[in-house]
Design a protein around this motif. Structure first.
Motif, short mmCIF file in Angstrom:
data_model
loop_
_atom_site.label_atom_id
_atom_site.label_comp_id
_atom_site.label_asym_id
_atom_site.label_seq_id
_atom_site.Cartn_x
_atom_site.Cartn_y
_atom_site.Cartn_z
N UNK A 171 -67.08 43.36 -20.68
CA UNK A 171 -65.33 43.37 -21.29
C UNK A 171 -64.98 42.55 -20.16
N UNK A 172 -63.84 41.52 -20.59
CA UNK A 172 -63.01 41.42 -20.07
C UNK A 172 -62.61 42.02 -19.18
N UNK A 173 -61.58 42.10 -18.50
CA UNK A 173 -60.66 42.65 -17.94
C UNK A 173 -59.45 42.28 -18.23
N UNK A 174 -58.43 40.82 -17.90
CA UNK A 174 -57.82 40.05 -18.24
C UNK A 174 -57.91 40.34 -19.81
N UNK A 175 -56.56 40.00 -20.67
CA UNK A 175 -56.50 39.63 -22.02
C UNK A 175 -57.25 38.26 -22.14
N UNK A 176 -57.52 38.46 -24.27
CA UNK A 176 -58.44 36.71 -24.59
C UNK A 176 -57.09 35.85 -24.15
N UNK A 177 -57.42 34.94 -23.85
CA UNK A 177 -56.62 33.43 -23.65
C UNK A 177 -56.59 33.29 -22.44
N UNK A 178 -57.38 34.33 -21.08
CA UNK A 178 -58.36 33.78 -20.08
C UNK A 178 -59.38 32.81 -20.38
N UNK A 179 -59.54 31.84 -20.05
CA UNK A 179 -60.93 31.10 -20.44
C UNK A 179 -62.14 31.95 -19.54
N UNK A 180 -63.63 31.91 -20.60
CA UNK A 180 -64.13 33.35 -20.06
C UNK A 180 -64.80 32.95 -18.86
N UNK A 294 -51.41 25.02 -9.56
CA UNK A 294 -50.77 26.04 -10.12
C UNK A 294 -51.74 27.35 -10.43
N UNK A 295 -51.74 28.53 -10.06
CA UNK A 295 -52.97 29.50 -9.83
C UNK A 295 -52.21 30.50 -10.92
N UNK A 296 -51.61 30.00 -11.63
CA UNK A 296 -51.35 30.69 -13.31
C UNK A 296 -53.19 30.20 -14.39
N UNK A 297 -53.17 31.79 -14.95
CA UNK A 297 -54.68 31.01 -15.43
C UNK A 297 -53.92 31.34 -16.99
N UNK A 298 -55.06 30.41 -17.47
CA UNK A 298 -54.33 29.92 -18.72
C UNK A 298 -56.24 29.37 -19.69
N UNK A 299 -55.89 29.01 -20.99
CA UNK A 299 -57.06 28.59 -21.71
C UNK A 299 -57.95 27.38 -21.09
N UNK A 300 -57.42 26.63 -20.09
CA UNK A 300 -58.99 25.60 -19.93
C UNK A 300 -58.83 26.17 -18.30
N UNK A 301 -60.16 26.13 -17.51
CA UNK A 301 -60.85 26.84 -16.75
C UNK A 301 -60.42 26.09 -15.09
#
Length: 352
Positions: A171-180, A294-301
């Motif tokens: 399982x992922x810790x982060x919610x869906x939406x952060x690149x795997x 920019x240290x914010x995680x998103x859908x791009x790796x």
């Protein structure tokens, strides 16, 4: 170099693979261990009469092609987030009205989440469409419903002729939406409802069967309130395969290779891990070395590596992994001021 009789340092392209195939008088090619690139040339290789070992290139194409994969999921009754490929601004706004914001927008055929964006309003959508892509028949955009506060679950498995030999859920810790590739992975899963696990296992078996998979594959699911949906299926070894193999102490790659060579393998019995045994895989980032990043995680790796650690529980393993990546250097011993945004975020933090 200590495994192979010969090693070629070449880009993975159709021409190079055909050259090597010819020079070596090969009897087959295994394409499921080289990431995304080999999957992209599976069909062209097949058309050049190259013997591809494992899952057939037509089935790899079914998993890679959004339309074919979507139709297949509908046929076997496995749910997926609503999506549509759109060729004009008007169509895009109309579709977003139907499914309601937020949505995930991406140009078709992108790798690793590049140029993908989560869009929260119709102004944002107009902005993105005018800046990022010239939307047209040649360059459509794909818009899918973005499900907030959903859990992402990773399934790594090996199958032979569509029957599961071994499967592992993490399982992922982060919610869906952060690149795997940027997500923190926990194995064995600590917070999954048994009903969700059963649904995921059933959906995995159905997909493996429909694609007649032989060899390794990886499926990403999202779960919310015990409702599961498939994000994507990669008919190849994923980046979590080595992690899963080490933690479970089972060589999934060897298993997959034997399956692809046509050796009969019996399904692997379920593994009972000890109670106080958890592994966590944490991404390594280079934000501190890049000024203005920019240290914010998103859908791009954005990660540049990863570290996996073991512990007696998820907290110990997670803290060890954070210390190893240098995100935190020592065990925290001081009081820390935490300044949190909106009321919703404050509420979420209360339990911790």
């Amino acid at each position: 170099y200590d495994e192979a009789d010969r090693l070629y340092f070449e880009n993975i392209t159709l021409e190079r693979v055909l050259d090597i195939y010819e020079i070596e008088s090969s009897c087959g090619v295994i394409i499921s261990m080289g990431g995304q690139t080999p999957n992209n040339i599976a069909l062209p290789l097949f058309r050049q009469n190259v013997q591809i070992l494992g899952t057939s290139p037509e089935m790899i194409d079914t998993a890679e092609n959004r339309y074919k994969f979507s139709r297949m999921l509908d046929q076997i009754g496995v749910d997926q987030p609503r999506w549509k490929e759109l060729t004009s601004h008007e169509e895009a706004h109309e579709f977003c009205k139907q499914v309601q914001f937020p949505v995930l927008v991406r140009p078709s055929y992108v790798l690793s989440g590049a140029a993908m964006n989560v869009v929260y309003s119709s102004d944002d959508l107009s902005n993105y469409l005018s800046q990022a892509t010239a939307v047209s028949r040649e360059h459509p955009v794909v818009i899918s419903k973005y499900i907030e506060e959903a859990k992402e679950i990773e399934m790594d498995a090996v199958a032979l002729d569509g029957k599961l030999i071994m499967h592992v859920i993490s399982e992922h810790v982060e919610n869906a939406g952060v690149h795997s590739g940027d997500a923190t992975l926990v194995l064995p899963p600590q917070d999954l409802d048994p009903a969700t696990v059963r649904k995921i296992e059933l959906a995995t078996q159905q997909i493996a069967n429909a694609l007649n998979v032989t060899g390794p594959f990886n499926i990403q699911f999202i779960a919310k309130n015990n409702d599961i949906k498939v994000i994507e299926c990669n008919v190849r070894a994923s980046r979590s395969f080595p992690f899963v193999s080490k933690v479970m102490d089972v060589d999934l790659i060897e298993m997959a290779t034997l399956a692809m060579l046509g050796v009969h393998i019996d399904p692997y019995p379920p593994i009972n891990l000890p109670k106080n045994y958890v592994a966590v895989k944490v991404p390594q980032f280079s934000f501190s070395r890049l000024s203005g990043a920019d240290p914010i995680l998103g859908v791009e790796m954005a990660s540049t590596g990863e570290v996996a650690c073991f512990g007696r529980d998820k907290y110990e393993a997670y803290l060890k992994a954070l210390i190893s990546t240098g995100i935190t250097v020592t065990m925290p011993r001081k009081n820390i001021l935490l300044s949190i945004g909106s009321f919703k975020e404050k509420n979420e933090m209360l339990a911790s």
